[in-house]
Design an enzyme around this catalytic site. Structure first.
Site, PDB file in Angstrom:
ATOM      1  N   ALA A  91       0.525  -0.925  -0.020  1.00  0.00           N
ATOM      2  CA  ALA A  91      -0.149  -0.031  -0.140  1.00  0.00           C
ATOM      3  C   ALA A  91       1.247   1.576  -0.503  1.00  0.00           C
ATOM      4  O   ALA A  91       0.798   2.031  -0.649  1.00  0.00           O
ATOM      5  CB  ALA A  91      -0.836  -0.137   1.029  1.00  0.00           C
ATOM      6  N   VAL A  92       2.380   1.169   0.681  1.00  0.00           N
ATOM      7  CA  VAL A  92       2.712   2.366   0.884  1.00  0.00           C
ATOM      8  C   VAL A  92       3.302   3.042  -0.671  1.00  0.00           C
ATOM      9  O   VAL A  92       3.338   3.408  -0.942  1.00  0.00           O
ATOM     10  CB  VAL A  92       4.330   1.981   1.814  1.00  0.00           C
TER      11      VAL A  92
ATOM     12  N   PRO B 153       8.409  -9.144  -3.386  1.00  0.00           N
ATOM     13  CA  PRO B 153       7.287 -10.391  -3.915  1.00  0.00           C
ATOM     14  C   PRO B 153       5.771 -10.610  -3.945  1.00  0.00           C
ATOM     15  O   PRO B 153       5.673 -11.488  -5.540  1.00  0.00           O
ATOM     16  CB  PRO B 153       8.041 -11.136  -2.368  1.00  0.00           C
TER      17      PRO B 153
ATOM     18  N   PRO C 277     -24.589  21.530 -11.235  1.00  0.00           N
ATOM     19  CA  PRO C 277     -26.143  21.743 -11.254  1.00  0.00           C
ATOM     20  C   PRO C 277     -26.786  22.761 -10.308  1.00  0.00           C
ATOM     21  O   PRO C 277     -27.697  22.472 -10.652  1.00  0.00           O
ATOM     22  CB  PRO C 277     -26.676  20.067 -10.693  1.00  0.00           C
TER      23      PRO C 277
ATOM     24  N   ASP D 162     -23.983  32.155 -17.244  1.00  0.00           N
ATOM     25  CA  ASP D 162     -25.847  31.582 -17.511  1.00  0.00           C
ATOM     26  C   ASP D 162     -26.418  31.320 -15.934  1.00  0.00           C
ATOM     27  O   ASP D 162     -25.861  32.008 -14.777  1.00  0.00           O
ATOM     28  CB  ASP D 162     -25.616  30.222 -18.140  1.00  0.00           C
TER      29      ASP D 162
ATOM     30  N   LYS E  26     -29.317  37.672 -18.892  1.00  0.00           N
ATOM     31  CA  LYS E  26     -30.256  39.079 -19.197  1.00  0.00           C
ATOM     32  C   LYS E  26     -29.947  39.754 -20.748  1.00  0.00           C
ATOM     33  O   LYS E  26     -30.513  40.766 -20.479  1.00  0.00           O
ATOM     34  CB  LYS E  26     -29.902  40.446 -17.682  1.00  0.00           C
TER      35      LYS E  26
ATOM     36  N   GLY F 256     -24.451  23.344 -15.355  1.00  0.00           N
ATOM     37  CA  GLY F 256     -24.675  21.767 -15.991  1.00  0.00           C
ATOM     38  C   GLY F 256     -23.014  21.437 -16.002  1.00  0.00           C
ATOM     39  O   GLY F 256     -21.917  21.849 -15.942  1.00  0.00           O
ATOM     40  N   ASP F 257     -23.481  20.170 -17.263  1.00  0.00           N
ATOM     41  CA  ASP F 257     -22.427  19.544 -18.267  1.00  0.00           C
ATOM     42  C   ASP F 257     -22.441  21.459 -19.546  1.00  0.00           C
ATOM     43  O   ASP F 257     -23.273  21.321 -20.053  1.00  0.00           O
ATOM     44  CB  ASP F 257     -22.168  18.412 -18.340  1.00  0.00           C
TER      45      ASP F 257
ATOM     46  N   MET G  85     -36.030  19.913 -18.689  1.00  0.00           N
ATOM     47  CA  MET G  85     -36.776  21.244 -19.677  1.00  0.00           C
ATOM     48  C   MET G  85     -38.621  20.300 -19.743  1.00  0.00           C
ATOM     49  O   MET G  85     -38.851  21.224 -20.933  1.00  0.00           O
ATOM     50  CB  MET G  85     -35.994  21.752 -20.920  1.00  0.00           C
TER      51      MET G  85
ATOM     52  N   GLY H 187     -32.701  21.133  -7.887  1.00  0.00           N
ATOM     53  CA  GLY H 187     -31.573  19.876  -7.673  1.00  0.00           C
ATOM     54  C   GLY H 187     -30.237  20.388  -7.104  1.00  0.00           C
ATOM     55  O   GLY H 187     -29.686  21.203  -7.860  1.00  0.00           O
TER      56      GLY H 187
HETATM   57  C1  LIG Z   1     -30.469  24.942 -20.909  1.00  0.00           C
HETATM   58  S1  LIG Z   1     -30.605  22.538 -19.979  1.00  0.00           S
HETATM   59  C2  LIG Z   1     -29.493  22.862 -19.648  1.00  0.00           C
HETATM   60  C3  LIG Z   1     -28.040  21.532 -18.818  1.00  0.00           C
HETATM   61  C4  LIG Z   1     -26.885  21.511 -18.643  1.00  0.00           C
HETATM   62  N1  LIG Z   1     -26.180  21.640 -18.687  1.00  0.00           N
HETATM   63  C5  LIG Z   1     -26.604  20.354 -17.617  1.00  0.00           C
HETATM   64  O1  LIG Z   1     -26.046  19.481 -18.112  1.00  0.00           O
HETATM   65  O2  LIG Z   1     -26.946  20.300 -16.369  1.00  0.00           O
HETATM   66  C6  LIG Z   1     -31.533  23.572 -19.137  1.00  0.00           C
HETATM   67  C7  LIG Z   1     -32.336  22.550 -17.350  1.00  0.00           C
HETATM   68  O3  LIG Z   1     -31.749  21.833 -16.748  1.00  0.00           O
HETATM   69  C8  LIG Z   1     -31.993  20.969 -15.846  1.00  0.00           C
HETATM   70  N2  LIG Z   1     -31.483  21.546 -14.676  1.00  0.00           N
HETATM   71  C9  LIG Z   1     -30.243  22.528 -14.709  1.00  0.00           C
HETATM   72  N3  LIG Z   1     -30.033  22.246 -13.001  1.00  0.00           N
HETATM   73  C10 LIG Z   1     -31.304  21.891 -12.806  1.00  0.00           C
HETATM   74  C11 LIG Z   1     -31.690  21.916 -10.828  1.00  0.00           C
HETATM   75  N4  LIG Z   1     -30.285  22.357  -9.823  1.00  0.00           N
HETATM   76  N5  LIG Z   1     -32.205  21.045 -10.390  1.00  0.00           N
HETATM   77  C12 LIG Z   1     -33.382  20.821 -11.588  1.00  0.00           C
HETATM   78  N6  LIG Z   1     -33.153  21.015 -12.979  1.00  0.00           N
HETATM   79  C13 LIG Z   1     -32.020  21.135 -13.288  1.00  0.00           C
HETATM   80  C14 LIG Z   1     -33.736  21.188 -16.299  1.00  0.00           C
HETATM   81  O4  LIG Z   1     -34.206  20.612 -16.153  1.00  0.00           O
HETATM   82  C15 LIG Z   1     -33.224  22.693 -16.645  1.00  0.00           C
HETATM   83  O5  LIG Z   1     -34.493  23.254 -17.499  1.00  0.00           O
END
Ligand SMILES: C[S@@+](CC[C@H](N)C(=O)[O-])C[C@H]1O[C@@H](n2cnc3c(N)ncnc32)[C@H](O)[C@@H]1O
Length: 444
Positions: A27-28, A48, A173, A196, A218, A250-251, A333, A362
Site C-alpha cells: 500500500a505504501v 515478491p 447543477p 448562465d 439578462k 451542469g455540463d 426542460m 436539485g
Molecule cells: C438548458 S438545460 C441545461 C442542462 C445543463 N447543461 C446540464 O448539464 O445540467 C436546463 C435544464 O436542466 C435542468 N436543470 C438544470 N439545473 C437543475 C437543477 N438544479 N435542478 C433541476 N433541474 C435542473 C432543468 O431541466 C433545466 O430546465
C-alpha cells in the site's frame, strides 16, 4: 546516521526518463507510484508481491516489476530510491545501499532516518505546493488548505497567468460544491465571466470586484440573437487579451449549446478549452436518491430534452422507442409539457402506473421533489407547485429512492432525512457526503 538537526533543503526533481527504484509493492508503494509515473519516472519495483493497483500498472507496461526480495546492488542506475517495504531492517539496508552509492533515498517508515523526504504535495492550476512540517497529517492539512485557497482564488494567482482565451466551464447543477476543482481554479483566474442563469450564483459573488461579470441570462434578445451575441462577447473579450470564463450550468455539452460557442471561438482564432461539468441530468436525481441504473432492475437510461413536446415538428425525439423500452428516462426542460409527455409515453406502451420523480432546484437549498406515476404526475406536480428548473425521472428506479428514504427514516438510522446537504449548509469546498449528513425537502 542522518543529521536531523539541520533543516532539509527543499528541491523539486524532474524525473522524466530517470529510474526510480522502489523496494516493496504494498500500500505504501502504491501511494508513491502514481505521482512518480506522472512525473515521467521510469519506475522499477522490487518486491515478491504487488498490490492489485501496482499489478495493473505492471500489466499495462507502466512500470517494471522484479518479483523477488530486494538484493544489494538493486539501487544501481537509479536516481532516487524509495524504501517502502514493511520490514524496517530491509528499509534500513536499502537506505544504506543507496547512501553508499550516492543516491537519494526516501524511507517511508522512518522520516528521521531518511535522507530525502517526500512533502505533502498538491496542485492548483499551474502552481505546485509541497509542505513539510515534521507531522504528515499536519502537512496534508496545510497542503489542503493552501490548494483550496489557491483554487478558490482566496490566495491570488490572477494577473500572472494566461492572456486571452476562453474556458467553457461546467458549473454543475447549482450547489457551489459541485463545480470541478479545475473549473473553480479557472474561475479564480478570469478577467471576465459570462454566466448562465443556472450556475452557482455564490461563486460569482466571491469574484474580486475587478472581474467583469456578464449575466448571459439578462441579454434582452431572442434566443438565436442572444446566442450570437454571447459568441461575439466571448470572442471580443478574448481578442482584447482577456481571459474569459464562460460559466454554464451542469455540463457545457449537455443541452447547453457549448459546442456552438467552442466553434465560434475556434472560427475566430480564439484558443478555447472545455472543462466538463456535473450534469443536472445525473446529479439532480442522485441528490434526491434516485439512481439512474440499478442492478437487476434497469441497465440503461436516456437523457431527453423535452423543451418541445411530442408531436411538435421541431422534436427529434423517438417517443415511440422510449415508450416501448423499460429504460430509465431522464427528462430535462419537461415541466411545461409533463401532461403531454406522460400521455405520449403511455400511448406508446409504458404502464400508466410507472413511477415518476420530479425534482426541482436539485442540489440547492430549495430542492424539492414529488413522487408520482405517469398517469398522475402532471396533476401532482402542478398541485405541489413544482416549477423549473426540474428534472423528471421515469422508471422503476424511482422506487429505490423510496426504499432509501424509508431506511433513512427508520430508528436504526437516526433521524428522518434525505440525500444531499447543499453547500450553503456546509463548510465551503466540501462535496456531498452520502450516508451521514442528510437533508431532504419533500414537497409539501
Ligand atoms: C438548458 S438545460 C441545461 C442542462 C445543463 N447543461 C446540464 O448539464 O445540467 C436546463 C435544464 O436542466 C435542468 N436543470 C438544470 N439545473 C437543475 C437543477 N438544479 N435542478 C433541476 N433541474 C435542473 C432543468 O431541466 C433545466 O430546465
Amino acid at each position: 546516521m542522518v543529521a536531523t538537526d539541520r533543516a532539509p533543503y527543499l528541491l523539486a526533481l524532474r524525473l522524466a526518463g530517470r529510474r526510480v527504484l522502489i523496494a516493496g509493492g504494498g500500500a505504501v508503494a502504491a501511494r508513491r507510484v502514481p505521482a512518480l509515473l506522472d512525473a515521467g519516472a521510469e519506475v522499477v519495483i522490487v518486491s515478491p508481491e504487488l498490490s492489485t493497483v501496482l499489478h495493473d500498472l505492471a500489466n499495462a507496461g507502466r512500470l517494471r516489476w522484479a518479483a523477488r526480495e530486494y538484493a544489494s546492488g538493486d539501487c544501481a542506475g537509479a536516481w532516487l530510491v524509495c524504501a517502502c517495504t514493511d520490514d524496517p531492517g530491509v528499509n534500513a539496508a536499502v537506505a544504506a545501499d543507496a547512501d553508499a552509492a550516492g543516491i537519494w533515498c526516501v524511507r517511508a517508515d522512518d522520516a528521521g532516518a531518511s535522507r530525502a523526504l517526500t512533502p505533502a504535495s498538491g496542485q492548483a492550476g499551474d502552481v505546485r505546493v509541497g509542505v513539510l512540517s515534521g507531522d504528515p497529517r499536519r502537512s496534508a492539512g496545510i497542503r489542503d488548505a493552501l490548494v483550496g485557497a489557491l483554487t478558490s482564488g482566496a490566495v491570488g494567482t490572477r494577473r500572472v497567468r494566461r492572456r486571452g482565451g476562453v474556458a467553457l466551464v461546467g458549473g454543475g447543477p447549482g450547489d457551489p460544491g459541485l463545480i470541478t476543482v479545475r473549473g473553480r481554479a479557472l474561475l479564480a483566474e478570469a478577467d471576465v465571466v459570462v454566466a448562465d442563469r443556472l450556475v452557482p450564483r455564490s461563486l460569482l459573488a466571491e469574484l474580486p470586484p475587478d472581474v467583469e461579470v456578464i449575466d448571459a441570462a439578462k441579454i434582452p434578445r431572442g434566443r438565436a440573437m442572444a446566442q450570437e451575441y454571447i459568441n461575439s462577447v466571448l470572442v471580443s473579450h478574448a481578442a482584447a487579451g482577456r481571459f474569459v470564463v464562460r460559466l454554464k450550468g451542469g455540463d457545457p455539452f449537455v443541452f447547453g449549446r457549448g459546442a456552438e460557442e467552442v466553434l465560434a471561438c475556434l472560427r475566430a482564432g480564439v484558443p478555447v478549452t472545455v472543462v466538463p461539468g456535473v450534469s443536472s441530468a445525473i446529479a439532480v436525481p442522485a441528490a434526491a436518491g434516485v439512481p439512474l441504473t440499478h442492478r437487476g432492475l434497469v441497465q440503461e437510461f436516456h437523457v431527453i430534452s423535452a423543451h418541445v413536446p411530442p408531436g411538435d415538428s421541431r422534436s427529434t425525439v423517438d417517443w415511440a422507442a422510449l415508450g416501448s423500452s423499460a429504460a430509465t428516462l431522464v427528462l430535462l426542460m419537461a415541466t411545461e409539457h409533463l401532461g403531454v409527455i406522460a400521455a405520449e409515453l403511455i400511448r406508446r406502451g409504458r404502464d400508466p402506473k410507472t413511477p415518476v420523480s420530479v425534482i426541482a432546484d436539485g442540489t440547492l437549498p430549495t430542492q424539492r421533489d414529488i413522487t408520482s406515476q405517469l398517469d398522475a404526475v402532471a396533476r401532482d406536480a402542478a398541485k405541489a407547485g413544482i416549477r423549473p428548473p426540474a428534472v423528471v425521472v421515469v422508471g422503476e428506479v424511482v422506487t429505490i429512492a423510496a426504499q432509501m428514504a424509508e431506511l433513512r427514516g427508520s430508528p436504526a438510522n437516526g433521524a428522518a432525512g434525505g440525500m444531499f446537504l447543499p453547500e450553503a449548509g456546509r463548510v465551503h469546498g466540501n462535496g456531498p457526503e452520502w450516508g451521514n449528513d442528510l437533508l431532504r425537502r419533500p414537497a409539501q
